[in-house]
Enzyme design. Sequence first.
Site, mmCIF file in Angstrom:
data_model
loop_
_atom_site.group_PDB
_atom_site.id
_atom_site.type_symbol
_atom_site.label_atom_id
_atom_site.label_comp_id
_atom_site.label_asym_id
_atom_site.label_seq_id
_atom_site.Cartn_x
_atom_site.Cartn_y
_atom_site.Cartn_z
ATOM 1 C CB SER A 1 25.557 41.479 -4.245
ATOM 2 O OG SER A 1 24.654 40.724 -5.036
ATOM 3 C CD GLN B 1 49.532 40.783 11.588
ATOM 4 O OE1 GLN B 1 48.899 39.746 11.380
ATOM 5 N NE2 GLN B 1 50.787 40.772 11.989
ATOM 6 C CB ILE B 2 42.429 42.314 13.177
ATOM 7 C CG1 ILE B 2 43.043 40.966 13.573
ATOM 8 C CG2 ILE B 2 40.907 42.222 13.136
ATOM 9 C CD1 ILE B 2 42.687 40.500 14.970
ATOM 10 N NE ARG C 1 47.316 45.996 6.097
ATOM 11 C CZ ARG C 1 48.192 45.374 5.321
ATOM 12 N NH1 ARG C 1 49.005 44.475 5.836
ATOM 13 N NH2 ARG C 1 48.249 45.624 4.033
ATOM 14 N NE ARG D 1 44.857 39.225 7.434
ATOM 15 C CZ ARG D 1 46.006 39.875 7.362
ATOM 16 N NH1 ARG D 1 47.146 39.205 7.353
ATOM 17 N NH2 ARG D 1 46.032 41.191 7.282
#
Length: 216
Positions: free
Chosen positions: A56, A76-77, A79, A182
């Site tokens: 956090s 894709q980005i 998302r 990624r």
Amino acid sequence: MNVRLVSVTCPVIEIEGKTLDAEGLIAYCARVSSPKQENPDYGRLLQYCIRNRHWSIFEMVDMTVEIETSRAISPQILRHRSFCFQEFSQRYSKVQAFEEYSPRRQDEKNRQNSINDLDEETTAWFRTAQEEICRTAMDSYNKALDKGIAKECARMLLPLNTQTRLYMKGSVRSWIHYLEVRLDPGTQKEHRDIALEIQRIFIEQFPVTASALGWA
């Protein structure tokens, strides 16, 4: 493909006449319950928080990057819903360029993977096919605009490798998660190349955090 840093949350807190950097601001917020909140030494604190998954505190600082890629990769980005985005609009602005991609062979055992071992003849054919399609598409697109067809309709004539530009803003916590996902080999190469550039920027802006994550 191109990636560049746009901004990082600018700290405004000063301790002993020194303005905190971004990681110092993270540590300052993390010590909200500590009597030593203004301790400028934060390396071990951030390492401890990462090691114990206290994520956090990494929501206290944001980073924004600009990404140039294709319309095939931008979905894709997009998302990654913990980020805020602004993307080039083909409804309002004229398309200017296309991204050129090198082909790879489909991995028959893994639909999410491709293998870079195609022969030069096949690679050259694919490159020529891209050039022809882009040339034809742009010619038809421009003719559509000349005929008064709206950009939001004319764009339907464009291929997926049409270039787009977007701004992506998220907290350090979101960037950590994005990069962990990624940078994985299962990500499409063109997207992974973007993630590698973002990781390079991340390491420059957050060296202590990156080191604790094993990235530096």
